[in-house]
Structure formats: C-alpha cells, structure tokens
Design an enzyme around this catalytic site. Structure first.
Site, PDB file in Angstrom:
ATOM      1  CG  HIS A  16      -1.723   1.234   1.401  1.00 51.27           C
ATOM      2  ND1 HIS A  16      -3.077   1.277   1.153  1.00 51.27           N
ATOM      3  CD2 HIS A  16      -1.379   2.497   1.797  1.00 51.27           C
ATOM      4  CE1 HIS A  16      -3.521   2.503   1.380  1.00 51.27           C
ATOM      5  NE2 HIS A  16      -2.500   3.260   1.788  1.00 51.27           N
ATOM      6  CD  GLU A  17       1.815   3.516   3.733  1.00 53.34           C
ATOM      7  OE1 GLU A  17       2.056   4.630   3.193  1.00 53.34           O
ATOM      8  OE2 GLU A  17       0.782   3.294   4.392  1.00 53.34           O
ATOM      9  CG  HIS A  62       0.507   6.375  -0.570  1.00 56.00           C
ATOM     10  ND1 HIS A  62      -0.627   6.836  -1.215  1.00 56.00           N
ATOM     11  CD2 HIS A  62       0.074   5.828   0.599  1.00 56.00           C
ATOM     12  CE1 HIS A  62      -1.680   6.595  -0.464  1.00 56.00           C
ATOM     13  NE2 HIS A  62      -1.281   5.973   0.633  1.00 56.00           N
ATOM     14  CG  HIS A 105      -5.625   6.792   0.562  1.00 55.73           C
ATOM     15  ND1 HIS A 105      -5.541   7.562   1.707  1.00 55.73           N
ATOM     16  CD2 HIS A 105      -4.667   5.833   0.714  1.00 55.73           C
ATOM     17  CE1 HIS A 105      -4.599   7.083   2.501  1.00 55.73           C
ATOM     18  NE2 HIS A 105      -4.060   6.036   1.916  1.00 55.73           N
TER      19      HIS A 105
END
Length: 500
Positions: free
Chosen positions: A228-229, A232, A238
């Site tokens: 997930h990170e 980014h 998101h």
C-alpha cells in the site's frame, strides 16, 4: 452525664459510628470512563484535521480545520468511506475513524500528489535503514522485495535494494517521532506513511514500529501495508474502492499468491504504462529429479570458440553462470556473457574483457566488498566491481576457499546478503563460505535437494534479484524465497534476454 435522649438510643449511635468508620476506611470507588459525545467530537476533529483538511503549502507540518468546515469535512469523509454523508457524527462514522489505517491524507488536494508525480527513470533503488524488532532482517528484506515486485510485475519499473548511501526510496521502522513532521501514534492507529515520487525525501516510507508486524493474519501484515505505502511512493492516491489495496484503512486478505487488485493495477499503469510483453514465459514440464550421489558424471565443458548468439532465444538455453553486478545482470555462456542493463542486452566475449579468463563456470558478487568472483576450472579471480578489473594476486586455487581437491570445478555460486554467506555449488552438494570470517562454515558439504526443496539436485547458475534467489537447472529456472525455503515460480532462462 449522658443526655436522656441519647441514652435512650445507644444502638443508633453505634450504627452511625460503624458507618462513619467504614466510609473512612473504604477506598474511593473507581468510575469507569466511557467515551462521551464530547470525546468523540474531539477525536473526530483531530481525525478530520489530519486526513481531510488542506495542508499548508508553506509549512508541511501545519493542518487546520475550522468549526464552520467540520460538517463539510465530515461529509467528505463519510462519502469517501461509503457511509451516509449526513455531516452528523454517529457511531458508525467514529468506528470507521478508529480503524487502523495509512497516515496519508484521503483528499486529492494533498500536496504529495499535486500534478500526478511519478518517477522519471526505470530503475528505482531502495534502502532499509532501520528494521523492525518483530521479524528477522531476512524476512523483512524478502517481504519488502515482494511488495515492490507486485508493481514491477505490471509496470516497466525495476527495484533494487542497496545497503549504503542514499537510495531513491529510504525505508525505516520507528515508533513515535521519527524525523518528519508526522510522529506515529502508537499501536492500532496510523500504521505507516509514504511520500510521493520526487527528489530528496520523495518516495521515503516509514512504518510505525509500535505495531506488531507479521506475515500472517495476526498483528499487522507487513506485505499488505508495504505494498500500500509503495503505491504512494510510486504516485498513487487513496482509492474509494473497498477491495483496492489503496483503500486507506487496513484490512487483512490472504497473501498466498497475492497480486495487485484491478483498481490498483489500472491506477499505476495509468502513470507508467504496462510491462508488456510478459518476460516470464510459461515453464516447461518439470522433469524427474536427478539421482543424488558422488557418482554423477561431470558436465561436458562447453567449446569457448562457439558464439552463443544463436542460442539467445532458444527455450533450451542453459547458462554456465549468472550474477548481478552493481545493478546489471550478467549471464555467461560458452566463453561469452550477455549483460542486461535495464532492458538493453549486449553480448561480449569473456577474454576480450578479462584476457586471463577463457570461460566462466560460476560467478557471484559480494556488494559490501564491491567484489565479484569468477570461477574457471579449479581457479577463481577477484574482480573489482566498480572498475571490472582483476584484483592483483589472482587467480587463486579454489581449495584456498576450503573446497576439497576432488572438486574439479564450481557449478554455481551466489552471495546471500541477509546471511553474509556465499553458497558454492558443485554437483549435488554445496558449501557455505562466511564472508566476514573469510572461511568455510563447518558441517559442509550438504546436499542441495535436502536444504533447497524444489530446485532439484544440481545448480548450473544462481543469482539474486528483487530479494529472490534464481536457481538455474538446465533451461529451467526456479525463483526461490530463501526465508520460506520454497519455489515461488518456475521460469525459463531465456526470458531474461528479451525473448518472448
């Protein structure tokens, strides 16, 4: 003399005296503090300030939300999470706010994502400067590599771990204040956060070490949060899709065979394009394991005069050796080597680069020493990785490493950074050489098939990439996760040479 009114009721005085004594002796009762509407509203204001308010462009540590904008921001938050957007704080909204989550804002105006930032190069380096206490370093390395690989499987970017200096993406595990403007808040709150692509701190990723990091359903699954990170760190915001990896709150899913969900794949491919065609061809049928034992006949020596360019895209291509040198991949065959730099492939004769060497049986790179070792028959050379020049004092006999004189040649060698060992393979056995002590470990040789289940009983070439070890046995290649001692995929050698 006691007054008559008191003398007539001595029992009442005794009861009163006993009650007063009890009151003085009894501890003060503890009142259970329950969440109140006032506490929930204060918590909600802080939450909205962190995740749904504008970030000041002149001071990245400043977030604010006014009373007049509370209801509007609350509506935005409720709409993002698929709740009824009433702008009124209720139990369902508070529950959603208290779920463990990513520390990056949920609104697209968040400064990290202005202008759709992305990396402008194909090879992205990363470095883990501080590890968690919950998992071994080798497990963290392999899990972080796995998380990056979820993206490199679908976009034309490659990721390489380095161990010194500045990397494009710097990674650390630390609780509380950790050097930026966004200190972590302890267990079960913000799990991690990451910057978007860019210079200096762009892409840097931080994990809250007050969480319990695991590779299972217990605690917080590192693979899911890291992936997930890194979304980014590659430029993804998101997602409002609950099944997406980039949804802001943490939710465990089974990671066995996990791939990027469609929503995330489409998002990252919109930034970088697709990795096509697929360089990972379908594997051939797996042959029966070769019999073990010291009576195995040696492989015939390849003719160094034969240029292997015609074999480059053969599905039956067998490598003599392979290794990674300062981010480039080298594949040796019949006195030549292919050098893969990102997507470019160049064929070079070994003796034209190193006149003392005719062919290479095995090769391995030891990054922290900046050394490369090339093996030919019963000798080996030390090469300075930076200059690619032979180090004075070489060649040396392989017996000097601790190999017995009965070993006529080394089949493969690979350095494992997580253990500090170089694994040396010959026939059906292997040895472990400790690079820090410069000597062979006791208890070797051991059988390959016993310690590396799934790769067979012989290794022709071995190298590390993306945190995996790739073992070649004939034309087949096994992508191996050492921490779990299992094969994750079976490939063909020629897939690395841009053959589809």
């Amino acid at each position: 003399m006691v007054p008559s009114t008191m003398a007539s009721t001595p029992a009442c005085w005794l009861v009163l005296l006993a009650w007063l004594t009890l009151c003085r002796a009894a501890p003060t009762p503890v009142t259970q503090v329950l969440p109140s509407p006032v506490q929930d509203e204060a918590f909600a204001e802080e939450y909205l300030s962190q995740f749904y308010a504008d970030v000041g462009i002149t001071n990245s540590s400043f977030r604010s939300i006014t009373l007049t904008s509370f209801n509007e921001s609350l509506q935005d938050m409720q709409a993002f999470f698929g709740l009824e957007a009433t702008g009124v704080l209720n139990n369902e909204t508070v529950e959603a706010m208290k779920a463990p989550r990513c520390g990056v804002s949920d609104i697209s105006k968040y400064g990290h994502f202005a202008g759709r930032p992305k990396w402008g190069k194909r090879l992205i380096t990363y470095r883990i400067t501080r590890y968690t206490r919950d998992l071994s370093q080798s497990l963290v390395d392999s899990t972080i590599a796995h998380a990056f690989k979820l993206y490199s499987d679908v976009i034309p970017l490659d990721f390489q771990q380095i161990y010194r200096g500045n990397a494009d993406i710097m990674i650390l595990f630390k609780g509380g204040y950790h050097g930026d403007f966004y200190p972590f808040d302890g267990p079960n709150g913000v799990l991690a956060h990451a910057n978007s692509p860019g210079i200096a701190e762009g892409g840097d990723t931080h994990f809250d070490d007050d969480e319990m990091w695991t590779l299972t359903q217990r605690g917080v699954n590192l693979l899911l949060v890291a992936a997930h990170e890194f979304g980014h760190a590659l430029g993804l915001d998101h997602s409002r899709t609950r099944s997406a990896l980039m949804f802001p709150t943490y939710r465990y899913v089974n990671t066995n065979g996990y791939k990027l969900p469609d929503d995330d794949r489409r998002g990252v491919q919109a930034l970088y394009g697709s990795r096509t065609p697929n360089p990972k061809p379908n594997p051939p049928p797996v042959p029966e394991p070769e019999p073990e034992g010291p009576t195995e006949e040696p492989e015939p020596m390849p003719d160094p005069a034969i240029n292997p360019s015609g074999e480059k895209c053969s599905r039956s291509l067998v490598f003599d050796a392979a290794c990674s040198i300062r981010g480039d991949l080298f594949f040796f065959k019949s006195g030549y080597y292919w050098r893969r730099r990102q997507r470019d492939i160049v064929l070079t004769k070994v003796s034209s680069k190193w006149p003392q060497i005719n062919h290479v049986d095995a090769a391995c790179s030891v990054p922290h020493k900046d050394f490369v070792y090339l093996f030919e028959d019963q000798r080996y050379w030390g090469i300075k990785a930076y200059t690619k020049k032979i180090i004075p004092g070489y060649p040396k006999p392989i017996t000097g490493l601790g190999l017995p004189s009965s070993v006529s040649k080394v089949d493969a060698a690979v350095y494992v950074a997580t253990t500090g060992k170089t694994l040396i393979f010959a026939k059906s056995q292997y040895w472990s050489y400790d690079e820090s002590r410069n000597q062979m470990d006791p208890g070797y040789p051991r059988y390959i098939s016993q310690d590396f289940p799934g790769i067979g009983s012989k290794v022709d070439a071995a190298f590390t990439n993306y945190g995996y070890i790739y073992f070649s046995n004939g034309p087949r290649q096994m992508e191996y996760l050492l921490a779990y001692k299992r094969v994750t995929r079976t490939l063909l050698n020629y897939g690395w040479l841009n053959c589809y």
